[in-house]
Motif scaffolding. Structure first.
Motif, PDB file in Angstrom:
ATOM      1  N   SER A 104       0.857  -1.194   0.000  1.00 39.96           N
ATOM      2  CA  SER A 104       0.000   0.000   0.000  1.00 39.96           C
ATOM      3  C   SER A 104       0.889   1.238   0.000  1.00 39.96           C
ATOM      4  O   SER A 104       2.033   1.195   0.410  1.00 39.96           O
ATOM      5  N   GLY A 105       0.362   2.351  -0.446  1.00 37.11           N
ATOM      6  CA  GLY A 105       1.164   3.561  -0.588  1.00 37.11           C
ATOM      7  C   GLY A 105       1.523   4.261   0.705  1.00 37.11           C
ATOM      8  O   GLY A 105       2.543   4.923   0.795  1.00 37.11           O
ATOM      9  N   GLY A 106       0.695   4.128   1.731  1.00 35.95           N
ATOM     10  CA  GLY A 106       0.912   4.884   2.959  1.00 35.95           C
ATOM     11  C   GLY A 106       1.690   4.128   4.017  1.00 35.95           C
ATOM     12  O   GLY A 106       1.786   2.909   3.999  1.00 35.95           O
ATOM     13  N   ARG A 107       2.240   4.883   4.935  1.00 40.77           N
ATOM     14  CA  ARG A 107       2.984   4.314   6.059  1.00 40.77           C
ATOM     15  C   ARG A 107       2.637   5.093   7.320  1.00 40.77           C
ATOM     16  O   ARG A 107       2.293   6.269   7.271  1.00 40.77           O
ATOM     17  N   PHE A 108       2.750   4.431   8.472  1.00 43.35           N
ATOM     18  CA  PHE A 108       2.561   5.106   9.745  1.00 43.35           C
ATOM     19  C   PHE A 108       3.619   4.591  10.716  1.00 43.35           C
ATOM     20  O   PHE A 108       4.208   3.531  10.516  1.00 43.35           O
ATOM     21  N   GLY A 109       3.842   5.347  11.763  1.00 42.90           N
ATOM     22  CA  GLY A 109       4.755   4.929  12.815  1.00 42.90           C
ATOM     23  C   GLY A 109       4.327   5.513  14.140  1.00 42.90           C
ATOM     24  O   GLY A 109       3.809   6.626  14.201  1.00 42.90           O
ATOM     25  N   VAL A 110       4.522   4.743  15.182  1.00 45.66           N
ATOM     26  CA  VAL A 110       4.274   5.206  16.546  1.00 45.66           C
ATOM     27  C   VAL A 110       5.643   5.389  17.175  1.00 45.66           C
ATOM     28  O   VAL A 110       6.511   4.531  17.042  1.00 45.66           O
ATOM     29  N   ASN A 111       5.834   6.502  17.855  1.00 45.62           N
ATOM     30  CA  ASN A 111       7.134   6.784  18.437  1.00 45.62           C
ATOM     31  C   ASN A 111       6.987   7.097  19.917  1.00 45.62           C
ATOM     32  O   ASN A 111       6.038   7.753  20.329  1.00 45.62           O
TER      33      ASN A 111
END
Length: 183
Positions: free
Chosen positions: A84-91
């Motif tokens: 998929s085109g999107g990415r997310f991250g929790v920091n």
């Protein structure tokens, strides 16, 4: 099902100890209200549903709950794949100045390495998340102007949770005396 503050849900994600790169997410506008809906899922941890809104530019409020203990064959296609085109991250927040310097140095090394060699956006993302020691990251289906198809499908799958969390968030918005979120 227990409704909790959205930040408590994110703490559960951070503290899960699960493989950070196996998380997936679907998010977009709330249906019929101000704010956003999000589902975070991990094959071995389960699925969390969050509903949030920006009370002002400095404060996000919301609610959430764990809605499934694992991602089974029925839920798996509702989440985005690795392509998929999107990415997310929790920091997580950085504890002190020494840790901040160490992370900055690691991040600088990652950027320099990728600048000097052929690479892909996905590889850079993975290496950046590793350098930042992100406890959860992965593909994301997100639409900032509408709702991705998977979001509606997940909302329908967890209809009882959807109704309860919608009511809780609407009550939170009403209690805040804002009347609508900041946009």
């Amino acid at each position: 099902m227990r409704v909790r503050d959205w930040q408590d849900i994110l703490e559960d994600v951070v503290d899960s100890g699960a493989d950070p790169g196996d998380w997936r997410a679907v998010a977009g506008d709330r249906r019929g209200g101000v704010g956003e809906d999000m589902f975070l899922g991990h094959p071995s941890v389960g699925v969390y549903q969050l509903k949030t809104y920006a009370k002002n530019p400095f404060e996000v409020q919301g609610v959430g709950s764990r809605v499934a203990r694992k991602i089974d064959d029925e839920l798996d296609p509702l989440f985005p794949g690795q392509d998929s085109g999107g990415r997310f991250g929790v920091n997580q927040g950085i504890e002190d100045e020494d840790e901040a310097k160490e992370r900055a140095k690691e991040l600088e090394t990652v950027i320099e390495t990728h600048a000097e060699a052929p690479t892909t956006g996905d590889a850079l993302f993975e290496d950046v998340m590793d350098a930042l020691d992100s406890p959860a990251h992965g593909p994301m289906a997100y639409d900032m102007y509408d709702r991705p198809e998977g979001l509606d499908d997940l909302s329908e799958t967890f209809e009882e949770a959807e109704e309860l969390l919608t009511k809780e968030l609407d009550d939170l918005i009403e209690e805040s005396d804002v009347g609508r979120g900041f946009q």
